[in-house]
Design a protein around this motif. Structure first.
Motif, mmCIF file in Angstrom:
data_model
loop_
_atom_site.group_PDB
_atom_site.id
_atom_site.type_symbol
_atom_site.label_atom_id
_atom_site.label_comp_id
_atom_site.label_asym_id
_atom_site.label_seq_id
_atom_site.Cartn_x
_atom_site.Cartn_y
_atom_site.Cartn_z
ATOM 1 N N THR A 169 24.480 42.422 0.660
ATOM 2 C CA THR A 169 25.743 42.511 -0.079
ATOM 3 C C THR A 169 26.896 42.196 0.855
ATOM 4 O OG1 THR A 169 26.122 44.866 0.379
ATOM 5 C CG2 THR A 169 24.809 44.308 -1.595
ATOM 6 N N THR A 170 28.042 41.945 0.268
ATOM 7 C CA THR A 170 29.260 41.708 1.038
ATOM 8 C C THR A 170 30.419 42.392 0.340
ATOM 9 O OG1 THR A 170 30.502 39.992 2.213
ATOM 10 C CG2 THR A 170 29.935 39.534 -0.085
ATOM 11 N N GLY A 171 31.456 42.695 1.097
ATOM 12 C CA GLY A 171 32.608 43.397 0.547
ATOM 13 C C GLY A 171 33.658 42.448 0.004
ATOM 14 N N LEU A 172 34.281 42.858 -1.089
ATOM 15 C CA LEU A 172 35.383 42.119 -1.674
ATOM 16 C C LEU A 172 36.704 42.787 -1.298
ATOM 17 C CD1 LEU A 172 33.870 41.370 -5.193
ATOM 18 C CD2 LEU A 172 33.973 39.863 -3.200
ATOM 19 N N VAL A 173 37.803 42.151 -1.622
ATOM 20 C CA VAL A 173 39.125 42.653 -1.254
ATOM 21 C C VAL A 173 39.377 44.048 -1.805
ATOM 22 C CG1 VAL A 173 41.613 42.255 -1.519
ATOM 23 C CG2 VAL A 173 40.090 40.342 -0.955
ATOM 24 N N ASP A 174 38.888 44.321 -3.009
ATOM 25 C CA ASP A 174 39.135 45.626 -3.633
ATOM 26 C C ASP A 174 38.208 46.724 -3.112
ATOM 27 O OD1 ASP A 174 36.707 45.012 -4.833
ATOM 28 O OD2 ASP A 174 37.464 45.114 -6.892
ATOM 29 N N GLY A 175 37.360 46.403 -2.140
ATOM 30 C CA GLY A 175 36.450 47.390 -1.573
ATOM 31 C C GLY A 175 35.084 47.432 -2.228
ATOM 32 N N SER A 176 34.935 46.775 -3.372
ATOM 33 C CA SER A 176 33.628 46.759 -4.034
ATOM 34 C C SER A 176 32.667 45.877 -3.246
ATOM 35 C CB SER A 176 33.766 46.261 -5.480
ATOM 36 O OG SER A 176 34.211 44.916 -5.511
ATOM 37 N N ARG A 177 31.386 46.043 -3.505
ATOM 38 C CA ARG A 177 30.361 45.255 -2.839
ATOM 39 C C ARG A 177 29.650 44.409 -3.881
ATOM 40 N NH1 ARG A 177 30.499 45.714 2.202
ATOM 41 N NH2 ARG A 177 28.475 44.772 2.573
ATOM 42 N N LEU A 178 29.191 43.260 -3.432
ATOM 43 C CA LEU A 178 28.598 42.286 -4.334
ATOM 44 C C LEU A 178 27.441 41.604 -3.617
ATOM 45 C CD1 LEU A 178 29.184 40.862 -7.108
ATOM 46 C CD2 LEU A 178 30.573 39.255 -5.817
ATOM 47 N N PRO A 225 38.654 40.449 -7.326
ATOM 48 C CA PRO A 225 38.324 40.478 -8.752
ATOM 49 C C PRO A 225 39.531 40.897 -9.593
ATOM 50 C CG PRO A 225 36.662 41.627 -7.458
ATOM 51 C CD PRO A 225 37.810 41.345 -6.541
ATOM 52 N N ALA A 226 39.606 40.332 -10.772
ATOM 53 C CA ALA A 226 40.716 40.625 -11.693
ATOM 54 C C ALA A 226 40.270 41.651 -12.719
ATOM 55 C CB ALA A 226 41.153 39.349 -12.398
ATOM 56 N N ASP A 227 41.180 42.562 -13.036
ATOM 57 C CA ASP A 227 40.917 43.452 -14.164
ATOM 58 C C ASP A 227 41.591 42.854 -15.399
ATOM 59 O OD1 ASP A 227 43.654 44.168 -14.118
ATOM 60 O OD2 ASP A 227 43.256 45.897 -12.838
ATOM 61 N N ALA A 228 41.453 43.497 -16.526
ATOM 62 C CA ALA A 228 41.964 42.964 -17.794
ATOM 63 C C ALA A 228 43.476 42.799 -17.787
ATOM 64 C CB ALA A 228 41.531 43.863 -18.953
ATOM 65 N N ASP A 229 44.187 43.590 -16.985
ATOM 66 C CA ASP A 229 45.648 43.529 -16.965
ATOM 67 C C ASP A 229 46.202 42.608 -15.890
ATOM 68 O OD1 ASP A 229 45.676 45.460 -19.002
ATOM 69 O OD2 ASP A 229 45.628 47.098 -17.533
ATOM 70 N N GLU A 282 51.690 42.321 -2.173
ATOM 71 C CA GLU A 282 51.688 42.601 -0.735
ATOM 72 C C GLU A 282 50.276 42.545 -0.164
ATOM 73 O OE1 GLU A 282 52.809 46.261 2.177
ATOM 74 O OE2 GLU A 282 54.135 45.900 0.475
ATOM 75 N N MET A 283 49.315 43.033 -0.917
ATOM 76 C CA MET A 283 47.930 43.054 -0.444
ATOM 77 C C MET A 283 47.025 42.122 -1.253
ATOM 78 S SD MET A 283 48.095 45.043 2.117
ATOM 79 C CE MET A 283 46.377 45.286 2.485
ATOM 80 N N THR A 284 47.609 41.269 -2.081
ATOM 81 C CA THR A 284 46.818 40.398 -2.948
ATOM 82 C C THR A 284 47.289 38.957 -2.798
ATOM 83 O OG1 THR A 284 46.633 42.198 -4.547
ATOM 84 C CG2 THR A 284 46.048 39.994 -5.308
ATOM 85 N N LEU A 285 46.423 38.110 -2.270
ATOM 86 C CA LEU A 285 46.727 36.679 -2.191
ATOM 87 C C LEU A 285 46.257 36.009 -3.475
ATOM 88 C CD1 LEU A 285 45.816 35.647 1.442
ATOM 89 C CD2 LEU A 285 48.000 35.308 0.308
#
Length: 190
Positions: A16-25, A76-80, A87-90
């Motif tokens: 697995t690897t980590g994503l920007v939001d801290g989740s793993r995939l 990853p994007a959420d519905a909103d 600041e922390m999202t490219l």
């Protein structure tokens, strides 16, 4: 600012690897395929940039944008999510796409219109740019596949689509403004 103290972390040893939001995939997930394909296109573009004199800054700018694109895809994007950078999202923004379009238009002003498809080649630099273009197209297919499964930034799709167009005209410029383009002759070897 990114700070890398350690190159290996062992956290990916489980596949697995980590994503920007801290989740793993999983490393073989469609999102990771898209990120990897963008990284590969960026690396191949670096091979072209290593031998270019004119337009070097443009290629470096694109390489930087491709890192932004990778970061966008790794968030990853959420519905909103409206895909605005933070600041922390490219996120890829319309201005990055517009810059590519303007560069394409500027280059096309100096090129003779095509009356045939061109084979990937000509000068060494043009050949390298064509390889980068083909890699960008593969990255685009991966991003499109991801977009079919998950919400992604529409500007990310636009950027990777324009990139291959930019690389095509850049290859023509590298072929003495198209004079050294190798034209396709349909059925020539039948």
């Amino acid at each position: 600012m990114v700070k890398l103290n350690k190159i290996y972390t062992r956290t990916g040893d489980d596949g697995t690897t980590g994503l920007v939001d801290g989740s793993r995939l999983a490393k073989d997930a469609p999102r990771m395929e898209a990120i990897g394909a963008v990284d590969e296109a960026n690396s191949i573009l670096g091979v072209a940039a290593a031998v270019v004199d004119a337009h070097r800054d443009d290629l470096f700018r694109i390489q930087n944008d491709l890192f932004d694109l990778g970061a966008d895809l790794a968030t990853p994007a959420d519905a909103d999510d409206d895909f605005s950078p933070g600041e922390m999202t490219l996120r890829i923004v319309p201005a990055q796409v517009a810059w590519l379009e303007q560069a394409i238009d500027k280059a096309n002003e100096t090129l003779e219109p095509l009356n045939s498809f061109v084979l990937p080649g000509g000068s060494e630099l043009a050949a390298r740019l064509h390889v980068a273009r083909a890699s960008a197209r593969r990255a685009e297919r991966s991003v499109v596949a991801l977009a079919a499964r998950e919400r992604i930034n529409p500007q990310a799709l636009a950027y990777i689509n324009r990139l291959s167009d930019y690389l095509f005209v850049a290859a023509r410029l590298a072929n003495d403004g198209g004079a050294r383009d190798v034209k396709w002759v349909p059925g020539a070897n039948r």
